[in-house]
Scaffold this motif. Structure first.
Motif, PDB file in Angstrom:
ATOM      1  N   GLY A  63      12.497 106.106 -90.877  1.00 48.22           N
ATOM      2  CA  GLY A  63      13.507 106.813 -90.104  1.00 48.22           C
ATOM      3  C   GLY A  63      14.829 106.065 -90.004  1.00 48.22           C
ATOM      4  N   LEU A  64      15.052 105.108 -90.879  1.00 52.95           N
ATOM      5  CA  LEU A  64      16.274 104.311 -90.835  1.00 52.95           C
ATOM      6  C   LEU A  64      17.430 104.934 -91.605  1.00 52.95           C
ATOM      7  N   LEU A  65      17.128 105.875 -92.491  1.00 58.02           N
ATOM      8  CA  LEU A  65      18.173 106.578 -93.235  1.00 58.02           C
ATOM      9  C   LEU A  65      18.148 108.054 -92.868  1.00 58.02           C
ATOM     10  N   PRO A  66      19.324 108.631 -92.602  1.00 62.08           N
ATOM     11  CA  PRO A  66      19.347 110.075 -92.315  1.00 62.08           C
ATOM     12  C   PRO A  66      18.989 110.846 -93.579  1.00 62.08           C
ATOM     13  N   SER A  67      17.970 111.676 -93.481  1.00 69.48           N
ATOM     14  CA  SER A  67      17.484 112.368 -94.670  1.00 69.48           C
ATOM     15  C   SER A  67      16.847 113.693 -94.293  1.00 69.48           C
ATOM     16  N   LEU A  68      16.590 114.488 -95.313  1.00 71.32           N
ATOM     17  CA  LEU A  68      15.942 115.780 -95.150  1.00 71.32           C
ATOM     18  C   LEU A  68      14.888 115.906 -96.224  1.00 71.32           C
ATOM     19  N   ARG A  69      13.691 116.279 -95.806  1.00 73.98           N
ATOM     20  CA  ARG A  69      12.617 116.457 -96.779  1.00 73.98           C
ATOM     21  C   ARG A  69      12.662 117.883 -97.297  1.00 73.98           C
ATOM     22  N   ALA A  70      12.695 118.021 -98.609  1.00 66.59           N
ATOM     23  CA  ALA A  70      12.709 119.323 -99.278  1.00 66.59           C
ATOM     24  C   ALA A  70      11.486 119.379-100.182  1.00 66.59           C
ATOM     25  N   GLY A  71      10.397 119.923 -99.655  1.00 65.17           N
ATOM     26  CA  GLY A  71       9.145 119.934-100.417  1.00 65.17           C
ATOM     27  C   GLY A  71       8.615 118.521-100.521  1.00 65.17           C
ATOM     28  N   ARG A  72       8.473 118.030-101.739  1.00 63.66           N
ATOM     29  CA  ARG A  72       7.981 116.667-101.947  1.00 63.66           C
ATOM     30  C   ARG A  72       9.101 115.667-102.185  1.00 63.66           C
ATOM     31  N   THR A  73      10.341 116.130-102.122  1.00 63.59           N
ATOM     32  CA  THR A  73      11.475 115.253-102.397  1.00 63.59           C
ATOM     33  C   THR A  73      12.321 115.045-101.145  1.00 63.59           C
ATOM     34  N   TRP A  74      13.135 114.022-101.172  1.00 62.56           N
ATOM     35  CA  TRP A  74      14.043 113.716-100.071  1.00 62.56           C
ATOM     36  C   TRP A  74      15.468 113.930-100.547  1.00 62.56           C
ATOM     37  N   ARG A  75      16.320 114.395 -99.630  1.00 63.27           N
ATOM     38  CA  ARG A  75      17.741 114.556 -99.897  1.00 63.27           C
ATOM     39  C   ARG A  75      18.517 113.824 -98.815  1.00 63.27           C
ATOM     40  N   TYR A  76      19.663 113.290 -99.216  1.00 61.82           N
ATOM     41  CA  TYR A  76      20.480 112.475 -98.326  1.00 61.82           C
ATOM     42  C   TYR A  76      21.917 112.977 -98.396  1.00 61.82           C
ATOM     43  N   HIS A  77      22.529 113.204 -97.256  1.00 62.13           N
ATOM     44  CA  HIS A  77      23.922 113.619 -97.225  1.00 62.13           C
ATOM     45  C   HIS A  77      24.779 112.360 -97.272  1.00 62.13           C
ATOM     46  N   ARG A  78      25.667 112.303 -98.253  1.00 65.21           N
ATOM     47  CA  ARG A  78      26.468 111.106 -98.492  1.00 65.21           C
ATOM     48  C   ARG A  78      27.245 110.662 -97.252  1.00 65.21           C
ATOM     49  N   ARG A  79      27.876 111.580 -96.555  1.00 65.65           N
ATOM     50  CA  ARG A  79      28.675 111.212 -95.384  1.00 65.65           C
ATOM     51  C   ARG A  79      27.799 110.671 -94.250  1.00 65.65           C
ATOM     52  N   ALA A  80      26.611 111.225 -94.081  1.00 66.64           N
ATOM     53  CA  ALA A  80      25.691 110.725 -93.055  1.00 66.64           C
ATOM     54  C   ALA A  80      25.230 109.313 -93.392  1.00 66.64           C
ATOM     55  N   LEU A  81      25.009 109.049 -94.675  1.00 67.58           N
ATOM     56  CA  LEU A  81      24.641 107.698 -95.099  1.00 67.58           C
ATOM     57  C   LEU A  81      25.773 106.721 -94.812  1.00 67.58           C
ATOM     58  N   GLU A  82      27.006 107.150 -95.096  1.00 65.19           N
ATOM     59  CA  GLU A  82      28.156 106.291 -94.844  1.00 65.19           C
ATOM     60  C   GLU A  82      28.267 105.944 -93.364  1.00 65.19           C
ATOM     61  N   GLN A  83      28.032 106.928 -92.520  1.00 70.36           N
ATOM     62  CA  GLN A  83      28.088 106.681 -91.072  1.00 70.36           C
ATOM     63  C   GLN A  83      26.970 105.747 -90.636  1.00 70.36           C
ATOM     64  N   ALA A  84      25.774 105.958 -91.152  1.00 67.88           N
ATOM     65  CA  ALA A  84      24.632 105.143 -90.766  1.00 67.88           C
ATOM     66  C   ALA A  84      24.747 103.710 -91.259  1.00 67.88           C
ATOM     67  N   MET A  85      25.249 103.546 -92.477  1.00 65.03           N
ATOM     68  CA  MET A  85      25.313 102.216 -93.074  1.00 65.03           C
ATOM     69  C   MET A  85      26.660 101.538 -92.857  1.00 65.03           C
ATOM     70  N   GLY A  86      27.669 102.306 -92.496  1.00 67.98           N
ATOM     71  CA  GLY A  86      29.018 101.773 -92.371  1.00 67.98           C
ATOM     72  C   GLY A  86      29.752 101.964 -93.684  1.00 67.98           C
ATOM     73  N   ALA A  87      30.730 102.826 -93.712  1.00 64.92           N
ATOM     74  CA  ALA A  87      31.428 103.191 -94.950  1.00 64.92           C
ATOM     75  C   ALA A  87      32.050 101.957 -95.623  1.00 64.92           C
ATOM     76  N   ASP A  88      32.534 101.001 -94.866  1.00 63.30           N
ATOM     77  CA  ASP A  88      33.164  99.816 -95.468  1.00 63.30           C
ATOM     78  C   ASP A  88      32.156  99.013 -96.281  1.00 63.30           C
ATOM     79  N   ALA A  89      30.927  98.944 -95.822  1.00 60.61           N
ATOM     80  CA  ALA A  89      29.891  98.178 -96.524  1.00 60.61           C
ATOM     81  C   ALA A  89      29.555  98.832 -97.861  1.00 60.61           C
ATOM     82  N   ILE A  90      29.602 100.152 -97.934  1.00 62.80           N
ATOM     83  CA  ILE A  90      29.233 100.872 -99.157  1.00 62.80           C
ATOM     84  C   ILE A  90      30.338 100.789-100.193  1.00 62.80           C
ATOM     85  N   ARG A  91      31.580 100.878 -99.780  1.00 63.60           N
ATOM     86  CA  ARG A  91      32.707 100.974-100.716  1.00 63.60           C
ATOM     87  C   ARG A  91      33.199  99.628-101.225  1.00 63.60           C
ATOM     88  N   GLN A  92      32.634  98.531-100.809  1.00 64.16           N
ATOM     89  CA  GLN A  92      33.092  97.228-101.282  1.00 64.16           C
ATOM     90  C   GLN A  92      32.556  96.910-102.644  1.00 64.16           C
TER      91      GLN A  92
END
Length: 85
Positions: free
Chosen positions: A56-85
């Protein structure tokens, strides 16, 4: 993702699609990512992304047997500056 189509002047123009893309570190990323794309985007190991998802540490959505992640939600959760460096 865009397709080229001829316009009235004989040239081409791009049709816009519903999904927007984002360029980061020379790579174009869609708004919704798969687990493998998320691992590459966050520069993490795929197995670590899956462990973080199940914990539960990454914002995600389960679609059947696969997981999907919204890029902007990941940026907010991880900190956009950390990702773009």
């Amino acid at each position: 993702m865009a397709s080229d189509a001829p316009d009235e002047s004989g040239g081409t123009h791009q049709k816009k699609t519903m999904q927007s893309d984002f360029e980061c570190n020379g790579q174009v990323w869609p708004d919704v990512l798969t687990a493998k794309e998320t691992a590459a985007y966050l520069r993490l190991d795929y197995q670590l992304v899956m462990r973080m998802t199940r914990a539960g540490l990454l914002p995600s959505l389960r679609a059947g047997r696969t997981w999907r992640y919204h890029r902007r939600a990941l940026e907010q959760a991880m900190g956009a500056d950390a990702i773009r460096q």
